[in-house]
Design a protein around this motif. Structure first.
Motif, PDB file in Angstrom:
ATOM      1  N   LYS A 236      -7.604 -20.213  11.146  1.00  0.00           N
ATOM      2  CA  LYS A 236      -7.679 -22.107  11.216  1.00  0.00           C
ATOM      3  C   LYS A 236      -6.138 -22.956  11.791  1.00  0.00           C
ATOM      4  CE  LYS A 236     -12.317 -23.231   9.452  1.00  0.00           C
ATOM      5  NZ  LYS A 236     -12.626 -22.238  10.549  1.00  0.00           N
ATOM      6  N   SER A 237      -5.288 -21.647  10.535  1.00  0.00           N
ATOM      7  CA  SER A 237      -3.859 -22.426  10.423  1.00  0.00           C
ATOM      8  C   SER A 237      -2.935 -20.721  10.401  1.00  0.00           C
ATOM      9  CB  SER A 237      -3.672 -22.963   9.456  1.00  0.00           C
ATOM     10  OG  SER A 237      -3.241 -22.483   8.640  1.00  0.00           O
ATOM     11  N   VAL A 238      -2.388 -21.009  10.940  1.00  0.00           N
ATOM     12  CA  VAL A 238      -1.082 -20.100  11.077  1.00  0.00           C
ATOM     13  C   VAL A 238       0.652 -20.957  10.380  1.00  0.00           C
ATOM     14  CG1 VAL A 238       0.360 -18.270  12.436  1.00  0.00           C
ATOM     15  CG2 VAL A 238      -1.863 -18.652  12.956  1.00  0.00           C
ATOM     16  N   GLY A 239       1.296 -20.489   9.251  1.00  0.00           N
ATOM     17  CA  GLY A 239       2.184 -21.330   8.723  1.00  0.00           C
ATOM     18  C   GLY A 239       3.413 -20.949   9.492  1.00  0.00           C
ATOM     19  N   LYS A 240       4.157 -21.943   9.120  1.00  0.00           N
ATOM     20  CA  LYS A 240       5.626 -22.160   9.656  1.00  0.00           C
ATOM     21  C   LYS A 240       6.235 -20.619   9.812  1.00  0.00           C
ATOM     22  CE  LYS A 240       9.887 -24.902   9.695  1.00  0.00           C
ATOM     23  NZ  LYS A 240      10.868 -26.097   9.306  1.00  0.00           N
ATOM     24  N   ASN A 241       6.934 -20.752  11.250  1.00  0.00           N
ATOM     25  CA  ASN A 241       7.542 -19.388  11.145  1.00  0.00           C
ATOM     26  C   ASN A 241       7.043 -17.950  10.814  1.00  0.00           C
ATOM     27  OD1 ASN A 241      10.122 -20.612  12.021  1.00  0.00           O
ATOM     28  ND2 ASN A 241      10.541 -20.794   9.800  1.00  0.00           N
ATOM     29  N   ALA A 242       5.879 -17.463  10.849  1.00  0.00           N
ATOM     30  CA  ALA A 242       5.131 -17.148  10.138  1.00  0.00           C
ATOM     31  C   ALA A 242       5.346 -15.214  10.909  1.00  0.00           C
ATOM     32  CB  ALA A 242       2.918 -17.175  10.222  1.00  0.00           C
ATOM     33  N   LEU A 243       6.063 -16.097  12.353  1.00  0.00           N
ATOM     34  CA  LEU A 243       5.670 -14.862  13.368  1.00  0.00           C
ATOM     35  C   LEU A 243       7.342 -14.528  14.267  1.00  0.00           C
ATOM     36  CD1 LEU A 243       2.647 -15.035  15.878  1.00  0.00           C
ATOM     37  CD2 LEU A 243       3.010 -13.161  13.333  1.00  0.00           C
ATOM     38  N   LYS A 244       8.008 -15.313  13.215  1.00  0.00           N
ATOM     39  CA  LYS A 244       9.135 -15.649  13.901  1.00  0.00           C
ATOM     40  C   LYS A 244      10.632 -14.065  13.597  1.00  0.00           C
ATOM     41  CE  LYS A 244      13.325 -18.203  13.849  1.00  0.00           C
ATOM     42  NZ  LYS A 244      13.686 -19.803  13.511  1.00  0.00           N
ATOM     43  N   GLY A 245      11.030 -13.366  14.153  1.00  0.00           N
ATOM     44  CA  GLY A 245      11.838 -12.576  13.618  1.00  0.00           C
ATOM     45  C   GLY A 245      10.858 -11.121  13.873  1.00  0.00           C
ATOM     46  N   ILE A 246       9.554 -11.058  14.943  1.00  0.00           N
ATOM     47  CA  ILE A 246       9.484 -10.561  15.436  1.00  0.00           C
ATOM     48  C   ILE A 246       9.530  -9.675  16.874  1.00  0.00           C
ATOM     49  CG2 ILE A 246       6.950 -10.801  14.078  1.00  0.00           C
ATOM     50  CD1 ILE A 246       5.473 -11.534  16.645  1.00  0.00           C
ATOM     51  N   ASN A 247       9.152  -8.031  16.966  1.00  0.00           N
ATOM     52  CA  ASN A 247      10.078  -7.443  18.478  1.00  0.00           C
ATOM     53  C   ASN A 247       9.750  -8.394  19.656  1.00  0.00           C
ATOM     54  OD1 ASN A 247       9.868  -5.798  20.553  1.00  0.00           O
ATOM     55  ND2 ASN A 247      10.180  -4.825  18.886  1.00  0.00           N
ATOM     56  N   PRO A 248      10.753  -9.396  20.400  1.00  0.00           N
ATOM     57  CA  PRO A 248      10.532  -9.631  21.950  1.00  0.00           C
ATOM     58  C   PRO A 248       9.353  -9.536  22.660  1.00  0.00           C
ATOM     59  CG  PRO A 248      12.480  -8.544  21.173  1.00  0.00           C
ATOM     60  CD  PRO A 248      12.358  -8.702  19.949  1.00  0.00           C
ATOM     61  N   LYS A 249       9.380  -8.240  22.417  1.00  0.00           N
ATOM     62  CA  LYS A 249       8.232  -7.480  23.340  1.00  0.00           C
ATOM     63  C   LYS A 249       7.265  -7.270  22.756  1.00  0.00           C
ATOM     64  CE  LYS A 249      11.706  -5.545  26.310  1.00  0.00           C
ATOM     65  NZ  LYS A 249      11.692  -4.498  26.232  1.00  0.00           N
ATOM     66  N   ALA A 250       6.430  -8.289  21.711  1.00  0.00           N
ATOM     67  CA  ALA A 250       5.267  -7.868  20.825  1.00  0.00           C
ATOM     68  C   ALA A 250       3.912  -8.024  21.691  1.00  0.00           C
ATOM     69  CB  ALA A 250       5.814  -8.272  19.305  1.00  0.00           C
ATOM     70  N   LYS A 251       3.367  -7.675  21.678  1.00  0.00           N
ATOM     71  CA  LYS A 251       1.686  -8.102  22.249  1.00  0.00           C
ATOM     72  C   LYS A 251       1.128  -8.310  21.039  1.00  0.00           C
ATOM     73  CE  LYS A 251       1.931  -5.035  26.240  1.00  0.00           C
ATOM     74  NZ  LYS A 251       3.049  -5.568  26.510  1.00  0.00           N
ATOM     75  N   ILE A 252      -0.291 -10.087  21.157  1.00  0.00           N
ATOM     76  CA  ILE A 252      -1.107 -10.166  19.755  1.00  0.00           C
ATOM     77  C   ILE A 252      -1.970 -10.180  20.499  1.00  0.00           C
ATOM     78  CG2 ILE A 252      -1.337 -11.975  18.819  1.00  0.00           C
ATOM     79  CD1 ILE A 252       1.816 -13.160  18.328  1.00  0.00           C
ATOM     80  N   LYS A 253      -2.266  -9.458  20.277  1.00  0.00           N
ATOM     81  CA  LYS A 253      -4.500  -9.457  20.639  1.00  0.00           C
ATOM     82  C   LYS A 253      -5.145  -9.757  20.415  1.00  0.00           C
ATOM     83  CE  LYS A 253      -3.431  -4.395  22.092  1.00  0.00           C
ATOM     84  NZ  LYS A 253      -3.634  -3.412  22.004  1.00  0.00           N
ATOM     85  N   VAL A 254      -5.868 -11.073  20.335  1.00  0.00           N
ATOM     86  CA  VAL A 254      -6.871 -11.863  19.678  1.00  0.00           C
ATOM     87  C   VAL A 254      -8.438 -11.859  20.518  1.00  0.00           C
ATOM     88  CG1 VAL A 254      -5.131 -13.798  18.859  1.00  0.00           C
ATOM     89  CG2 VAL A 254      -6.618 -14.083  20.995  1.00  0.00           C
ATOM     90  N   PRO A 255      -9.272 -11.813  19.957  1.00  0.00           N
ATOM     91  CA  PRO A 255     -10.802 -11.995  20.530  1.00  0.00           C
ATOM     92  C   PRO A 255     -11.028 -13.694  22.032  1.00  0.00           C
ATOM     93  CG  PRO A 255     -11.180 -12.552  18.167  1.00  0.00           C
ATOM     94  CD  PRO A 255      -9.370 -12.960  17.861  1.00  0.00           C
ATOM     95  N   LYS A 256     -11.267 -12.780  22.870  1.00  0.00           N
ATOM     96  CA  LYS A 256     -11.050 -13.192  23.753  1.00  0.00           C
ATOM     97  C   LYS A 256     -11.087 -14.947  23.892  1.00  0.00           C
ATOM     98  CE  LYS A 256     -12.002 -13.224  29.322  1.00  0.00           C
ATOM     99  NZ  LYS A 256     -12.653 -11.859  29.815  1.00  0.00           N
ATOM    100  N   SER A 257     -12.754 -15.034  23.246  1.00  0.00           N
ATOM    101  CA  SER A 257     -13.538 -16.493  23.074  1.00  0.00           C
ATOM    102  C   SER A 257     -12.062 -17.517  22.504  1.00  0.00           C
ATOM    103  CB  SER A 257     -14.187 -16.423  22.207  1.00  0.00           C
ATOM    104  OG  SER A 257     -14.686 -16.140  20.944  1.00  0.00           O
TER     105      SER A 257
END
Length: 173
Positions: free
Chosen positions: A144-165
């Motif tokens: 339902k929510s992702v907080g501020k800067n939760a993913l800031k500073g991770i690898n710039p080429k990072a892949k985030i896999k999520v359910p297609k829907s």
């Protein structure tokens, strides 16, 4: 007259079940048992440690049925982390429903994270500064929510896999 030893706990007490302590007579080896009271449920907000992974969770709802926890801290520095769907602590199964604020902040060892299907919230700075984090797999369809800067500073080429829907709605977050 029996000469009883100091006894040994033969069944550990849990949050939902009494334990058993067994005493043995040093002369004739007869045994007797005593009840060890159950330890009770942890209070909301208390940290608990899951024995298998030794990771720390914070109780968000204390209950024998439908209890919930938040993933708070990884205790083993490893490159591959799985935030499970549930954890069992002291005989109680808790749903893992969120990742706490600063849970992995500035963790340099982490490279891959799998987020369980019960996660509804990733709090602020959860993965902030994890510069080697290259793969995030989100199994939850209830995020339902992702907080501020939760993913800031991770690898710039990072892949985030999520359910297609959920791809469209998760991109917005």
């Amino acid at each position: 007259a029996h000469d009883w030893d100091s006894g040994a706990v033969t069944t550990q007490p849990t949050a939902i079940q009494d334990g058993v302590k067994t005493f043995t007579c040093t002369a004739c080896k007869t045994t007797r048992t005593e009840k060890v009271p159950k330890i009770g449920l942890p209070k909301k907000g208390n940290p608990i440690s899951e024995p298998k992974s030794n990771n720390t969770y914070k109780v968000t709802k204390s209950a024998v049925q439908n209890g919930t926890v938040e993933f708070a801290k990884v205790n083993k520095s490893t490159s591959n982390i799985t935030i499970p769907n549930t954890v069992t602590v002291d005989g109680v199964v808790y749903k893992v429903t969120s990742v706490s604020k600063n849970a992995f902040k500035n963790n340099k060892k982490i490279k891959k994270v799998t987020i369980g299907k019960n996660i509804t919230k990733i709090n602020a700075n959860a993965f902030y500064g994890c510069k080697n984090l290259k793969t995030i797999t989100i199994k939850s369809t209830n995020l339902k929510s992702v907080g501020k800067n939760a993913l800031k500073g991770i690898n710039p080429k990072a892949k985030i896999k999520v359910p297609k829907s959920k791809l469209k709605s998760y991109k917005k977050m």
